[in-house]
Design an enzyme around this catalytic site. Structure first.
Site, short mmCIF file in Angstrom:
data_model
loop_
_atom_site.label_atom_id
_atom_site.label_comp_id
_atom_site.label_asym_id
_atom_site.label_seq_id
_atom_site.Cartn_x
_atom_site.Cartn_y
_atom_site.Cartn_z
N GLN A 1 0.84 -1.19 0.00
CA GLN A 1 0.00 0.00 0.00
C GLN A 1 0.88 1.25 0.00
OE1 GLN A 1 -3.02 -0.08 2.99
NE2 GLN A 1 -3.75 1.98 2.55
N SER B 1 4.38 -5.60 3.20
CA SER B 1 3.14 -5.47 3.96
C SER B 1 1.98 -6.16 3.22
CB SER B 1 2.85 -3.99 4.20
OG SER B 1 1.74 -3.82 5.06
N LEU B 2 1.02 -5.38 2.71
CA LEU B 2 -0.07 -5.94 1.91
C LEU B 2 0.46 -6.90 0.85
CD1 LEU B 2 -2.92 -5.96 0.50
CD2 LEU B 2 -2.13 -3.92 -0.71
N ARG C 1 -9.67 -7.07 5.62
CA ARG C 1 -8.48 -6.48 6.26
C ARG C 1 -8.40 -4.99 5.98
NH1 ARG C 1 -3.11 -5.32 4.53
NH2 ARG C 1 -1.43 -5.84 6.01
N HIS D 1 1.36 -0.56 10.96
CA HIS D 1 2.46 -1.33 11.55
C HIS D 1 2.93 -0.74 12.88
CE1 HIS D 1 2.53 -3.76 7.98
NE2 HIS D 1 2.61 -2.67 7.25
N GLN E 1 1.83 -8.93 11.60
CA GLN E 1 2.16 -7.90 10.60
C GLN E 1 1.40 -6.59 10.83
OE1 GLN E 1 0.18 -7.42 6.76
NE2 GLN E 1 1.89 -8.57 5.89
#
Length: 309
Positions: free
Chosen positions: A10, A89-90, A114, A199, A245
């Site tokens: 993202q 991440s994503l 999510r 995060h 995460q």
């Protein structure tokens, strides 16, 4: 060629992303249309061509997953089996789809939820994220530790390269960190265009919701290695890692270094931007071959490269 695929995270999103691929690459179009069916809305009109929606976490996360997977599928007929994948991440979900740990439909449904959880957590806990450009990451952490001891809610969030560490937290507390780091001699700090302090522990409500959401999800064996930027190593316990995460820092630099140390010699980023392509040069140097597929032009270039191998 020992191929490593990098999957965008993202922040890479932009208006018009993938539009030319959708128009000119049938396998890509099929993937986006499949994703639209799962989501219950048309990705191209709802997100890709909408300047407001493309900024919203609940919309951008599914769109980036769909785009990265669409590119992967569009090159599958000519691309060798990757040695490994790594997502930011994503992008870990895109990497897990490529390695057959999650089906595409399954991942889309998870990411739809999510994204909504993280959007809500960001709305409930507004904050900001700032990239700190310095090789002295120990100084950044020491400064944050002092601020936390004084009750400030600011945290390390993304170890993107060995000279870029993103911090995040409550807006005023991040501002206090900016002032302290500037006083310590760090000259370059860049605020990021994100909708929440991702995060960091401020995302705990999203992690709690995702814990319930993933409770009964099945995960299949990996077709090839997937490295996690949550641990900086190969995935082992997929479900635990995906939950950690949400509230934990990412270690993309360490994960990419591990992947290259294990033999990967060629990297290709799939997604809306070339951020990871750029990170890779700073992390593993120019001796590792790097490519990107962000649009139809770069898609054609990479197809030609793969055909020549």
């Amino acid at each position: 060629m020992k191929l490593g695929i990098l999957m965008s995270g993202q922040g890479a999103q932009k208006v018009g992303m993938g539009a030319d691929l959708y128009e000119q690459v049938p396998a890509y179009k099929e993937t986006i249309d499949e994703a639209s069916q799962v989501l219950g809305y048309d990705i191209m009109s709802t997100i890709v061509n909408d300047e407001e929606n493309v900024k919203q976490t609940k919309f951008t996360q599914p769109a980036i997953l769909a785009m990265s997977t669409g590119i992967y599928r569009a090159l599958a007929d000519i691309m060798p089996t990757p040695q490994a994948t790594l997502g930011l991440s994503l992008g870990e979900y895109s990497a897990l789809v490529a390695a057959d740990v999650l089906t595409f439909d399954q991942a889309m449904r998870i990411i739809k939820d999510r994204g909504a959880y993280m959007q809500q957590a960001g709305d409930d806990n507004p904050g900001k994220m700032v990239a700190v450009m310095t090789e002295d990451q120990d100084l950044v952490i020491a400064t944050i530790n002092k601020l936390q001891a004084a009750g400030k809610r600011v945290y390390p969030a993304n170890y993107n390269t060995f000279n870029q560490l993103v911090i995040g937290g409550v807006g005023a507390d991040v501002d206090a960190a900016i002032a302290a780091l500037t006083d310590a001699g760090i000259e370059r700090l860049v605020e990021l265009p994100v909708s929440g302090p991702f995060h960091t522990p401020l995302m705990q409500s999203a992690a709690d919701q995702l814990t319930t959401r993933l409770a009964d999800e099945p995960f299949s064996p990996m077709s090839f290695d997937v490295y996690s930027n949550t641990t900086g190593k190969k995935f082992s316990d997929v479900k635990t890692t995906l939950l950690d995460q949400i509230v934990s820092p990412t270690y993309f630099a360490q994960a990419l270094q591990a992947m290259v140390d294990d033999g990967v010699d060629t990297l290709i980023e799939f997604g809306p931007s070339d951020t990871l392509y750029k990170f890779a040069r700073k992390i593993v140097g120019k001796d590792i071959k790097r490519y990107k597929v962000t649009n139809f032009k770069t898609y054609q270039e990479v197809r030609e490269m793969l055909a020549a191998e």
